[in-house]
Enzyme design. Structure first.
Site, PDB file in Angstrom:
ATOM      1  N   CYS A   1       5.822   7.860  10.149  1.00  0.00           N
ATOM      2  CA  CYS A   1       4.694   7.160   9.998  1.00  0.00           C
ATOM      3  C   CYS A   1       4.626   5.833   9.073  1.00  0.00           C
ATOM      4  O   CYS A   1       3.604   5.454   8.657  1.00  0.00           O
ATOM      5  CB  CYS A   1       3.582   7.985   9.999  1.00  0.00           C
TER       6      CYS A   1
ATOM      7  N   ASP B   1       7.516   5.161   1.431  1.00  0.00           N
ATOM      8  CA  ASP B   1       8.066   5.727   0.112  1.00  0.00           C
ATOM      9  C   ASP B   1       9.276   6.096  -0.022  1.00  0.00           C
ATOM     10  O   ASP B   1      10.136   6.049  -0.820  1.00  0.00           O
ATOM     11  CB  ASP B   1       7.156   7.015  -0.473  1.00  0.00           C
TER      12      ASP B   1
ATOM     13  N   HIS C   1      -0.692  -1.355  -1.141  1.00  0.00           N
ATOM     14  CA  HIS C   1      -1.741  -1.039  -0.253  1.00  0.00           C
ATOM     15  C   HIS C   1      -2.770  -1.738   0.275  1.00  0.00           C
ATOM     16  O   HIS C   1      -3.365  -1.808   1.295  1.00  0.00           O
ATOM     17  CB  HIS C   1      -2.353   0.311  -0.669  1.00  0.00           C
TER      18      HIS C   1
HETATM   19  C1  PEP Z   1       4.636   6.158   3.391  1.00  0.00           C
HETATM   20  O1  PEP Z   1       4.801   6.254   2.272  1.00  0.00           O
HETATM   21  O2  PEP Z   1       5.340   5.611   4.296  1.00  0.00           O
HETATM   22  C2  PEP Z   1       3.250   6.303   3.964  1.00  0.00           C
HETATM   23  C3  PEP Z   1       3.156   6.671   5.098  1.00  0.00           C
HETATM   24  O3  PEP Z   1       2.307   6.472   3.025  1.00  0.00           O
HETATM   25  P1  PEP Z   1       1.589   5.426   2.034  1.00  0.00           P
HETATM   26  O4  PEP Z   1       2.308   4.010   2.734  1.00  0.00           O
HETATM   27  O5  PEP Z   1       0.288   5.371   2.211  1.00  0.00           O
HETATM   28  O6  PEP Z   1       2.171   5.736   0.817  1.00  0.00           O
HETATM   29 MG    MG Z   2       3.448   7.450   0.866  1.00  0.00          MG
END
Ligand code: PEP
Ligand code: MG
Length: 747
Positions: free
Chosen positions: A677, A630, A364
């Site tokens: 996304c 994910d 992150h």
């Molecule tokens: C994902 O997992 O693609 C997502 C958009 O959430 P994050 O990256 O915050 O886990």
């Molecule tokens: Mg995610």
């Protein structure tokens, strides 16, 4: 260690310091030093070899060898005994040098006359600067005490080399910490930056390597170690959690802080004339070089602990805090071993670039850097040991390359590159208000990902149609206590104001995995990415989720509201989360608060299981958003934070694309909108493929909207679909090659 040797060593260090302080030119000073060491150690030869570049050592001063060889004799890393000392960073001590493994005779030096050889590395905090050698005719091995004395001298030389004391006429005399260094790492975020180093944990600068009064120095060392022990105990006592990883680390710290052998070695260093700081650093250097060669991950971690502990001790001794008073330079490029998303958020958007020794693209912290469009290079090995605050630095996020203290040519070429990128940005600016309509007439909706108030100004400037993913947890990560409902509601309201009636999809708190809130009890989980995270936490401990839903309803204040739940893995989880939403609405109604004029409740599809949920799931959600980051890690069973496996599987792998098609089909059948996304939506080639398989909404970091739109407007998605189908029919594993080739033929 014998008293005579101890006091001899102290005398030598004292004289060494006096020589260093003299007003002689670089070479003359270096000559005096080798003379001093040879006479004090009663050897015929003493020589200093320094790195000319990362691969070559040069004889820079000698007492005893042929003077004409100075600045002429060079050897490559690993070549001859000197090269071997440099490469292995360990001592070679032999009575019969010509018979020793790797010996290479340098005729120009006249060294054939000398039988015994003792070479020690000159290194500072794990980075090699050169080699210090003594030789004598008499065939004898040097005693352990003599070798030790030589190491102490090398330690002082290393300090002085860094301080520029050797800087003289010869090119090899330039202190290593002033030379350009190139680091090859991995791209975390594209883009080029020209700035100055700002160390996340600045190194403590030791200015007094030699001390006159060992007794008072010993007292200082012991006092500092006592303070360190108390602070580690305090940390352990104030850690409320039991049996967490944090406690284990602290226990390891405590073990080291109380280690007798560590203490004894530092005391010996001080007895032989080093200052307390230099003694700590000498042992730290040793730990660092072992760390570099340790194959065992557990051992490396422990050496890391010792390294951290040494830094703490140095800070106590010098009074230099974490902020050593160094102001953030203009165009700051943050250099760190690693950084968490919370710490990065504290630095804010003002950073020009980020370079990490560790880190991972899927973390992150990397997502934050990408959201801010800050060039990021990870895996720049050893950069924290090389970089000093304020050093000029160029970050090439496209190639994953970092130039530290670049020379003029590199700098100029880099400026050209930055200018080219600015030009490309201008080009994207010209299509900002145009739709992403492909040549076939299909329009793709491009939204942006956000998480902070500071991201919202990018909404109009990027041309995004809305916020497709608002990561609410970032707000929680930047604080050191749980935000209050009223604060959150005010913030969400400002986000909606700033979005100016454009849709914002608020994702409820997604904590766990690598997003750890400092004020919540940490969980000791074997595999946090597959652990108690996101909606699982929200449903098991609904207090925070309820507070957040209430804050969102109040923030909407009669406006439309879009909410999505992260990491939903099965129908019941969505039902339970939606029930919380309905309860929150009821409660607000009873309290007399205005309800949203329209409410959309969706789910993020981040585990493959959800694609196979019963039809009821697709009927009950208002929309779906595919969290590709994910989803991909669970689809391929490849940790998004593990660089070793992360790149192994291509997003354009036909299995993954077929799976996404299935999701698109199921949504179409139920008449539910679906968007993508994850980070891949922001990569132009990936975006074209996602659009070709039927996705009509992509949400990405704002800086990607220009490049993605630019490409989408130049292609025919029907053709792209054909290229994908053909590649699949041919049995190709990934469609990347076929699509790239087809794209290269587009005008
Ligand atoms: C994902 O997992 O693609 C997502 C958009 O959430 P994050 O990256 O915050 O886990
Ligand atoms: Mg995610």
């Amino acid at each position: 260690m014998g008293h005579r040797i101890e006091s001899d060593s102290r005398k030598l260090l004292g004289r060494l310091r006096d020589t260093m302080a003299e007003d002689a030119a670089g070479q003359a000073r270096l000559d005096k030093i080798v003379h001093l060491i040879a006479s004090s150690m009663q050897t015929q030869v003493c020589s200093i070899y320094l790195f000319r570049d990362s691969e070559t050592l040069e004889l820079c001063a000698t007492e005893g060898l042929d003077a004409a060889a100075v600045h002429q004799t060079r050897m490559r890393l690993g070549e001859g005994l000197v090269g071997r000392v440099a490469r292995t960073r360990s001592v070679i001590n032999t009575a019969d040098a010509p018979a020793a493994k790797g010996f290479r005779y340098m005729p120009e030096t006249g060294e054939e006359r000398y039988s015994s050889f003792c070479g020690v590395p000159i290194q500072r905090l794990g980075s090699a600067l050169g080699v210090l050698v003594v030789q004598s005719k008499e065939a004898r091995e040097f005693s352990a005490d003599e070798v030790y004395a030589l190491e102490v001298v090398a330690m002082v030389l290393a300090e002085m080399a860094e301080l520029g004391a050797f800087v003289g006429e010869g090119s090899a005399m330039t202190a290593r910490h002033q030379q350009p260094v190139l680091f090859r790492g991995t791209t975390g975020q594209e883009g080029a930056t020209d700035g100055h180093v700002y160390l996340h944990e600045p190194r403590v600068v030791v200015t007094n390597p030699v001390a006159d009064d060992p007794d008072s120095e010993l007292a200082r060392l012991r006092e500092a170690v006592d303070t360190l022990r108390v602070s580690v105990d305090d940390m352990l006592n104030t850690t409320t959690t039991v049996n967490t990883e944090q406690v284990q680390v602290l226990e390891a710290y405590r073990m080291f802080a109380n280690s007798r052998s560590w203490m004894r070695r530092m005391e010996e260093d001080v007895q032989s004339g080093l200052s307390a700081e230099a003694a700590v650093e000498k042992e730290q250097s040793l730990a660092r070089s072992r760390m570099n060669s340790a194959g065992d991950a557990y051992l490396r971690d422990r050496l890391h602990d010792l390294d951290d502990l040494s830094n703490r001790l140095l800070r106590i001794l010098t009074g230099q805090g974490k902020e050593t008073g160094a102001a953030m330079p203009e165009n700051a490029v943050l250099v760190a071993r690693n950084i968490g998303p919370g710490e990065l958020l504290e630095y804010g958007k003002g950073l020009r670039g980020i370079v990490l020794e560790e880190g991972s693209v899927g973390s992150h912290a990397a997502i934050v850097a990408r959201a801010w469009a800050i060039p990021l290079v990870i895996h720049a090995k050893n950069i924290t040991a090389e970089a000093l605050n304020g050093d000029p630095i160029l970050v090439d996020g496209d190639q994953g390359i970092v130039h530290l203290r670049p020379d003029e040519n590199v700098h100029n070429a880099f400026r050209d590159k930055i200018a080219m990128q600015a030009l490309a940005q201008e080009r994207y600016g010209s299509i900002r208000d145009l739709p992403a309509t492909a040549l076939c007439g299909t329009t793709v909706n491009l939204h942006m990902n956000a998480g902070l108030m500071a991201d919202l100004p990018s909404l109009p400037s990027s041309g995004a149609e809305g916020v497709g993913l608002f990561r609410t947890e970032l707000q929680f990560l930047i604080r050191n206590q749980m935000p209050k409902r009223a604060e959150l509601s005010a913030l969400y309201s400002r986000v909606m104001d700033a979005a100016n009636n454009k849709r914002v999809a608020f994702r409820t708190l997604d904590i766990g995995s690598d997003k750890v809130l400092p004020y919540m009890q940490a969980q000791d989980e074997p595999n946090p990415a597959m652990g108690w995270r996101a909606i699982r936490v929200g449903l098991d401990k609904p207090g925070v989720l309820r507070m957040q839903l209430q804050a969102l309803i109040r923030a909407a204040h009669g406006r439309p509201l879009t909410i999505m739940f992260p990491f939903v893995a099965q129908l019941q989880e969505f039902r339970d989360a939606k029930a919380e939403m309905n309860k929150a609405l009821d409660r607000e109604r009873i309290l007399g608060h205005p309800l949203p004029s329209k409410i959309e409740v969706g789910a993020m599809l981040e585990t493959p299981s959800l694609a196979f949920a019963p039809d009821a799931f697709f009927d009950e959600v208002d929309f779906l958003s595919i969290g590709g980051n994910d989803l991909k890690q669970f689809f391929f069973a490849a940790d998004r934070e593990n660089e070793r496996v992360r790149r192994r599987y291509d997003t354009l792998n036909v299995s993954f694309l077929s799976f996404l098609e299935l999701v698109v089909e199921r949504c179409a059948k139920a008449g539910k909108p679906v968007s993508f996304c994850g980070e891949d939506a922001g990569r132009p080639i990936e975006a074209v493929c996602l659009a070709a398989i039927g996705l009509r909404t992509l949400s990405m970091r704002p800086a990607s909207i220009g490049p993605v739109k630019h490409l989408l407007r130049r292609v025919n998605l029907n053709e792209a679909r054909g290229v994908i189908a053909d590649a699949r029919a041919r049995g190709e594993q990934s469609v990347r090659e076929a699509i790239s080739e087809w794209l290269s033929k587009q005008s």
